[in-house]
Design a protein around this motif. Sequence first.
Motif: not given
Length: 242
Positions: A87, A90, A94, A83-84
């Motif tokens: 992210k 856009r 994610v 996710i990080e």
Amino acid sequence: MFRHQGKSRTLKHNLQIAAVLSFVAGIVNVVGFLAIKQLTTNVTGHFALFIYDVAHFEFWKGTIYFLYIFSFLAGSFSSSMLIEIFKENRKLNVFVLPTIIECLILLTIALISNFIQFRYPNLIACLLLFAMGLQNAYVTKISNATVRTTHLTGLFTDLGIDLSHLFFQKSELQIKKLKSAIKLRIYIISFFFGGGLIGGFLYSKLNMELNALIFAAAILLISLFYDEFRYKLIKTQRSHRY
């Protein structure tokens, strides 16, 4: 329900994702226990057994429970890392990535069980715990730590606290917030219970055994792609308006 975060996220979004993911966790919990006689959605019991074995100097036996705990931790870590990493993009949802990985794990276990007799039930337990770690991490991030779907101990604690607070709140806004929180917790508990019933029925009554995990994966995939389709449809409609 998978995309909205922060201020754009509403109770409705949390109820939707809570219903889907707690239902899936309920299926995994019961099917995992019936298949390999191990809890596969949380690590509380495994931690107690790990400490017990270590206290009795049965280190090798305790290693198995340590691996269960580590698998759940590794799933949470992997989910958060994915996710990080993505992210900033856009254009990409994610939360799709950890959800797809969870589905692949469930499908792989189910499909392989049809051709090979599993001789290593501990491996299945580790894979299912990894998948539940993935799920618990991404739903925590999506809902800003409001929704947890793989275990019920904390939920019953929070539900008891919220119910007691209803007797002491005078502000209508505070009462409304409490009722929303109570509704969310009841949703999670109910759908976890429902998923467990369905999982048990598919495993025992329909003799699907580990193939019942296919049903859980299908629910995840349908929910994910429905959410993506609905998001793109709404986005297209808004673009045509302006």
